[in-house]
Design a protein around this motif. Sequence first.
Motif, PDB file in Angstrom:
ATOM      1  N   ASP A 294       0.816  -1.221   0.000  1.00 19.05           N
ATOM      2  CA  ASP A 294       0.000   0.000   0.000  1.00 19.05           C
ATOM      3  C   ASP A 294       0.848   1.269   0.000  1.00 19.05           C
ATOM      4  OD1 ASP A 294      -2.399  -1.345  -0.063  1.00 19.05           O
ATOM      5  OD2 ASP A 294      -2.645  -1.351   2.120  1.00 19.05           O
ATOM      6  N   TRP A 295       2.099   1.183  -0.432  1.00 16.85           N
ATOM      7  CA  TRP A 295       3.007   2.322  -0.376  1.00 16.85           C
ATOM      8  C   TRP A 295       3.584   2.653  -1.730  1.00 16.85           C
ATOM      9  CZ3 TRP A 295       2.687   4.927   3.862  1.00 16.85           C
ATOM     10  CH2 TRP A 295       2.317   4.275   5.033  1.00 16.85           C
ATOM     11  N   LYS A 296       3.519   3.940  -2.079  1.00 18.34           N
ATOM     12  CA  LYS A 296       4.323   4.469  -3.179  1.00 18.34           C
ATOM     13  C   LYS A 296       5.569   5.030  -2.528  1.00 18.34           C
ATOM     14  CE  LYS A 296       1.344   5.920  -6.927  1.00 18.34           C
ATOM     15  NZ  LYS A 296       0.817   7.072  -7.673  1.00 18.34           N
ATOM     16  N   VAL A 297       6.739   4.603  -3.000  1.00 17.78           N
ATOM     17  CA  VAL A 297       7.988   4.985  -2.365  1.00 17.78           C
ATOM     18  C   VAL A 297       8.927   5.591  -3.404  1.00 17.78           C
ATOM     19  CG1 VAL A 297       9.968   4.151  -1.038  1.00 17.78           C
ATOM     20  CG2 VAL A 297       7.740   3.065  -0.732  1.00 17.78           C
ATOM     21  N   THR A 298       9.541   6.716  -3.047  1.00 17.33           N
ATOM     22  CA  THR A 298      10.565   7.338  -3.868  1.00 17.33           C
ATOM     23  C   THR A 298      11.833   7.458  -3.031  1.00 17.33           C
ATOM     24  OG1 THR A 298       8.894   8.640  -5.018  1.00 17.33           O
ATOM     25  CG2 THR A 298      11.179   9.356  -5.268  1.00 17.33           C
ATOM     26  N   VAL A 299      12.951   6.944  -3.562  1.00 17.82           N
ATOM     27  CA  VAL A 299      14.253   7.167  -2.942  1.00 17.82           C
ATOM     28  C   VAL A 299      14.783   8.459  -3.546  1.00 17.82           C
ATOM     29  CG1 VAL A 299      16.608   6.310  -2.654  1.00 17.82           C
ATOM     30  CG2 VAL A 299      14.683   4.714  -2.552  1.00 17.82           C
ATOM     31  N   THR A 300      14.940   9.488  -2.716  1.00 18.09           N
ATOM     32  CA  THR A 300      15.319  10.806  -3.231  1.00 18.09           C
ATOM     33  C   THR A 300      16.823  11.029  -3.273  1.00 18.09           C
ATOM     34  OG1 THR A 300      15.068  11.783  -1.030  1.00 18.09           O
ATOM     35  CG2 THR A 300      13.139  11.834  -2.499  1.00 18.09           C
ATOM     36  N   GLY A 301      17.578  10.212  -2.560  1.00 14.60           N
ATOM     37  CA  GLY A 301      19.031  10.350  -2.575  1.00 14.60           C
ATOM     38  C   GLY A 301      19.673   9.561  -1.465  1.00 14.60           C
ATOM     39  N   ILE A 302      21.000   9.426  -1.548  1.00 14.50           N
ATOM     40  CA  ILE A 302      21.768   8.721  -0.519  1.00 14.50           C
ATOM     41  C   ILE A 302      23.002   9.557  -0.200  1.00 14.50           C
ATOM     42  CG2 ILE A 302      23.022   6.618   0.102  1.00 14.50           C
ATOM     43  CD1 ILE A 302      21.338   5.146  -1.999  1.00 14.50           C
ATOM     44  N   ASP A 303      23.158   9.888   1.084  1.00  9.51           N
ATOM     45  CA  ASP A 303      24.332  10.630   1.550  1.00  9.51           C
ATOM     46  C   ASP A 303      25.148   9.741   2.476  1.00  9.51           C
ATOM     47  OD1 ASP A 303      23.721  13.096   0.256  1.00  9.51           O
ATOM     48  OD2 ASP A 303      22.249  13.525   1.826  1.00  9.51           O
ATOM     49  N   THR A 304      26.409  10.112   2.673  1.00 10.74           N
ATOM     50  CA  THR A 304      27.310   9.384   3.557  1.00 10.74           C
ATOM     51  C   THR A 304      27.822  10.332   4.626  1.00 10.74           C
ATOM     52  OG1 THR A 304      27.993   7.978   1.710  1.00 10.74           O
ATOM     53  CG2 THR A 304      29.417   7.989   3.641  1.00 10.74           C
ATOM     54  N   THR A 305      27.804   9.871   5.890  1.00 12.49           N
ATOM     55  CA  THR A 305      28.281  10.698   6.999  1.00 12.49           C
ATOM     56  C   THR A 305      28.806   9.789   8.119  1.00 12.49           C
ATOM     57  OG1 THR A 305      27.683  12.467   8.541  1.00 12.49           O
ATOM     58  CG2 THR A 305      25.987  10.827   8.079  1.00 12.49           C
ATOM     59  N   ASP A 306      29.662  10.345   8.979  1.00 12.44           N
ATOM     60  CA  ASP A 306      30.206   9.577  10.105  1.00 12.44           C
ATOM     61  C   ASP A 306      29.335   9.679  11.351  1.00 12.44           C
ATOM     62  OD1 ASP A 306      32.437   8.692   8.663  1.00 12.44           O
ATOM     63  OD2 ASP A 306      33.576  10.498   9.149  1.00 12.44           O
ATOM     64  N   THR A 307      28.505  10.725  11.438  1.00 16.19           N
ATOM     65  CA  THR A 307      27.626  10.925  12.587  1.00 16.19           C
ATOM     66  C   THR A 307      26.236  11.245  12.076  1.00 16.19           C
ATOM     67  OG1 THR A 307      28.150  13.276  12.719  1.00 16.19           O
ATOM     68  CG2 THR A 307      29.492  11.793  14.075  1.00 16.19           C
ATOM     69  N   TYR A 308      25.232  11.009  12.930  1.00 15.63           N
ATOM     70  CA  TYR A 308      23.848  11.291  12.558  1.00 15.63           C
ATOM     71  C   TYR A 308      23.064  11.636  13.809  1.00 15.63           C
ATOM     72  CZ  TYR A 308      19.222  10.901  10.501  1.00 15.63           C
ATOM     73  OH  TYR A 308      17.946  11.173  10.071  1.00 15.63           O
ATOM     74  N   GLY A 309      22.173  12.584  13.681  1.00 15.40           N
ATOM     75  CA  GLY A 309      21.272  12.930  14.774  1.00 15.40           C
ATOM     76  C   GLY A 309      21.417  14.377  15.197  1.00 15.40           C
ATOM     77  N   PRO A 310      20.546  14.810  16.119  1.00 20.23           N
ATOM     78  CA  PRO A 310      20.597  16.179  16.626  1.00 20.23           C
ATOM     79  C   PRO A 310      21.936  16.461  17.321  1.00 20.23           C
ATOM     80  CG  PRO A 310      18.613  15.047  17.382  1.00 20.23           C
ATOM     81  CD  PRO A 310      19.473  14.027  16.716  1.00 20.23           C
ATOM     82  N   GLU A 311      22.269  17.717  17.419  1.00 14.16           N
ATOM     83  CA  GLU A 311      23.590  18.140  17.899  1.00 14.16           C
ATOM     84  C   GLU A 311      24.053  17.436  19.169  1.00 14.16           C
ATOM     85  OE1 GLU A 311      25.884  22.267  19.134  1.00 14.16           O
ATOM     86  OE2 GLU A 311      23.846  22.354  18.364  1.00 14.16           O
ATOM     87  N   TYR A 312      23.213  17.375  20.190  1.00 13.36           N
ATOM     88  CA  TYR A 312      23.649  16.820  21.475  1.00 13.36           C
ATOM     89  C   TYR A 312      23.380  15.325  21.616  1.00 13.36           C
ATOM     90  CZ  TYR A 312      24.291  21.685  22.605  1.00 13.36           C
ATOM     91  OH  TYR A 312      24.711  22.996  22.592  1.00 13.36           O
TER      92      TYR A 312
END
Length: 131
Positions: free
Chosen positions: A15-33
């Motif tokens: 029941d889902w239409k899905v679009t992959v908009t892009g892929i990024d690479t990073t060493d950290t993820y999440g809010p600042e603290y």
Amino acid sequence: MADALTVGDTGTVDDWKVTVTGIDTTDTYGPEYLQEEAQGEFKVVGLEVENVGDEATFFDASALKLEDAEGKKYSSQTTLGEDDLFLEQINPGNQASGEAVVDVPKDTEITQVVIEDVWSFSDPVIFVVEE
């Protein structure tokens, strides 16, 4: 098996239409603290999803897996990011956008994004990643 799509295309799984908009690479993820450090590196997959079914249902970013050239599959994880699509309830006809985060070994070349609904028997939708 469904036809392969590329990043930017839209596919349907259950029941889902899905679009992959892009892929990024990073060493950290999440809010600042509350940033999380990757064991290897994070692949951050941008997604747009639309509920094309008849009732409210949850889209779970854990339906997403990344695959490398050797056929190894990497699962997404729950993160502390504000844009994470973990268990996002969406009503019929509504859309949401966000991210799925996958921790992979450094310098892993991702060749496919695979999205499947683990609660149905429909074929997965596959997006070929061209780097």
